[in-house]
Design a protein around this motif. Structure first.
Motif, PDB file in Angstrom:
ATOM      1  N   GLN A   1      31.161  50.163  46.749  1.00 14.13           N
ATOM      2  CA  GLN A   1      32.339  49.368  47.102  1.00 14.13           C
ATOM      3  C   GLN A   1      32.024  47.871  47.065  1.00 14.13           C
ATOM      4  O   GLN A   1      32.842  47.058  46.626  1.00 14.13           O
ATOM      5  CB  GLN A   1      32.864  49.761  48.483  1.00 14.13           C
TER       6      GLN A   1
ATOM      7  N   ARG B   1      35.530  42.172  41.508  1.00 15.40           N
ATOM      8  CA  ARG B   1      36.887  41.656  41.733  1.00 15.40           C
ATOM      9  C   ARG B   1      36.864  40.153  42.006  1.00 15.40           C
ATOM     10  O   ARG B   1      37.647  39.393  41.450  1.00 15.40           O
ATOM     11  CB  ARG B   1      37.547  42.399  42.889  1.00 15.40           C
TER      12      ARG B   1
ATOM     13  N   GLU C   1      35.400  51.169  53.802  1.00  9.26           N
ATOM     14  CA  GLU C   1      36.843  51.393  53.939  1.00  9.26           C
ATOM     15  C   GLU C   1      37.614  50.073  53.893  1.00  9.26           C
ATOM     16  O   GLU C   1      38.679  49.989  53.273  1.00  9.26           O
ATOM     17  CB  GLU C   1      37.133  52.139  55.243  1.00  9.26           C
TER      18      GLU C   1
ATOM     19  N   ARG D   1      37.708  49.009  50.285  1.00  2.06           N
ATOM     20  CA  ARG D   1      38.628  49.875  49.549  1.00  2.06           C
ATOM     21  C   ARG D   1      40.069  49.468  49.813  1.00  2.06           C
ATOM     22  O   ARG D   1      40.871  49.334  48.891  1.00  2.06           O
ATOM     23  CB  ARG D   1      38.379  51.340  49.962  1.00  2.06           C
ATOM     24  N   ASN D   2      40.412  49.225  51.083  1.00  2.00           N
ATOM     25  CA  ASN D   2      41.775  48.794  51.429  1.00  2.00           C
ATOM     26  C   ASN D   2      42.105  47.441  50.809  1.00  2.00           C
ATOM     27  O   ASN D   2      43.205  47.232  50.311  1.00  2.00           O
ATOM     28  CB  ASN D   2      41.942  48.714  52.948  1.00  2.00           C
TER      29      ASN D   2
ATOM     30  N   LEU E   1      40.871  46.128  48.095  1.00  2.00           N
ATOM     31  CA  LEU E   1      41.040  46.260  46.645  1.00  2.00           C
ATOM     32  C   LEU E   1      42.340  46.991  46.288  1.00  2.00           C
ATOM     33  O   LEU E   1      42.955  46.689  45.272  1.00  2.00           O
ATOM     34  CB  LEU E   1      39.836  46.980  46.033  1.00  2.00           C
ATOM     35  N   GLN E   2      42.759  47.931  47.125  1.00  2.00           N
ATOM     36  CA  GLN E   2      44.010  48.646  46.868  1.00  2.00           C
ATOM     37  C   GLN E   2      45.226  47.749  47.057  1.00  2.00           C
ATOM     38  O   GLN E   2      46.224  47.901  46.366  1.00  2.00           O
ATOM     39  CB  GLN E   2      44.132  49.867  47.786  1.00  2.00           C
ATOM     40  N   GLN E   3      45.138  46.806  47.972  1.00  2.00           N
ATOM     41  CA  GLN E   3      46.252  45.894  48.228  1.00  2.00           C
ATOM     42  C   GLN E   3      46.353  44.801  47.172  1.00  2.00           C
ATOM     43  O   GLN E   3      47.347  44.105  47.096  1.00  2.00           O
ATOM     44  CB  GLN E   3      46.106  45.248  49.601  1.00  2.00           C
ATOM     45  N   ASP E   4      45.323  44.684  46.373  1.00  2.00           N
ATOM     46  CA  ASP E   4      45.248  43.637  45.361  1.00  2.00           C
ATOM     47  C   ASP E   4      45.935  44.121  44.088  1.00  2.00           C
ATOM     48  O   ASP E   4      45.377  44.906  43.342  1.00  2.00           O
ATOM     49  CB  ASP E   4      43.782  43.305  45.106  1.00  2.00           C
ATOM     50  N   ASP E   5      47.139  43.637  43.823  1.00  8.37           N
ATOM     51  CA  ASP E   5      47.910  44.097  42.667  1.00  8.37           C
ATOM     52  C   ASP E   5      47.486  43.429  41.365  1.00  8.37           C
ATOM     53  O   ASP E   5      47.380  44.066  40.338  1.00  8.37           O
ATOM     54  CB  ASP E   5      49.406  43.848  42.880  1.00  8.37           C
TER      55      ASP E   5
END
Length: 151
Positions: free
Chosen positions: A20, A27, A90, A93-94, A96-100
């Motif tokens: 991660q 990123r 975690e 991960r959160n 990176l998931q919120q990063d559109d």
């Protein structure tokens, strides 16, 4: 949980944390607005982060940490380190998931998480001590790559 299960849990948490962290470094380096000056270092950073995810290295880091800290299934440091790495994994991960938008600027949270990841790798280095030079060298390079991505 017996010693072997605790040790395996540590290695799984460490592998996830390093994976991660590598994704977060990638990123942050895509933020061309603030990180374009690092372009010449990106191949080195990628190589270091890839090396740090090697299964054999994860095993060596786990063994070094375990033998140095004298971990057992009832050891509080073992459980706390696993919780720390799982929590950071975690959070990354959160984030990176919120990063559109991949080409957008890295968020403050992502940049801050890199700082925390650097500290977590540093705490592994401190715990391992001077006994394991190869493991220390790769972890030190990993921390350096994270710090370069933060700059």
């Amino acid at each position: 949980m017996n010693d072997d299960e605790q040790f395996e849990s540590f290695k799984v948490s460490l592998a996830d944390f390093i994976g991660q962290t590598s994704a977060l470094v990638d990123r942050v380096l895509t933020d061309e607005t603030h990180k374009s000056h690092l372009a010449p270092l990106v191949p080195w950073i990628s190589e270091v982060m890839t090396a740090s995810m090697d299964r054999a290295l994860i095993e060596q880091v786990g063994l070094a940490y375990w033998s140095r800290m004298g971990m057992t299934s009832t050891s509080t440091p073992a459980r706390l380190k696993i919780l720390e790495m799982d929590g950071l994994s975690e959070a990354i991960r959160n984030s990176l998931q919120q990063d559109d938008e991949a080409d957008s600027e890295a968020s403050f949270a992502q940049t801050h998480l890199l700082s925390v990841c650097s500290l977590a790798v540093g705490s592994l280095l401190d715990a391992i001590g001077e006994m394991f030079p190869l493991v220390r060298g790769i972890l030190r390079s990993t921390q350096d790559a994270i710090d370069v991505a933060r700059s």
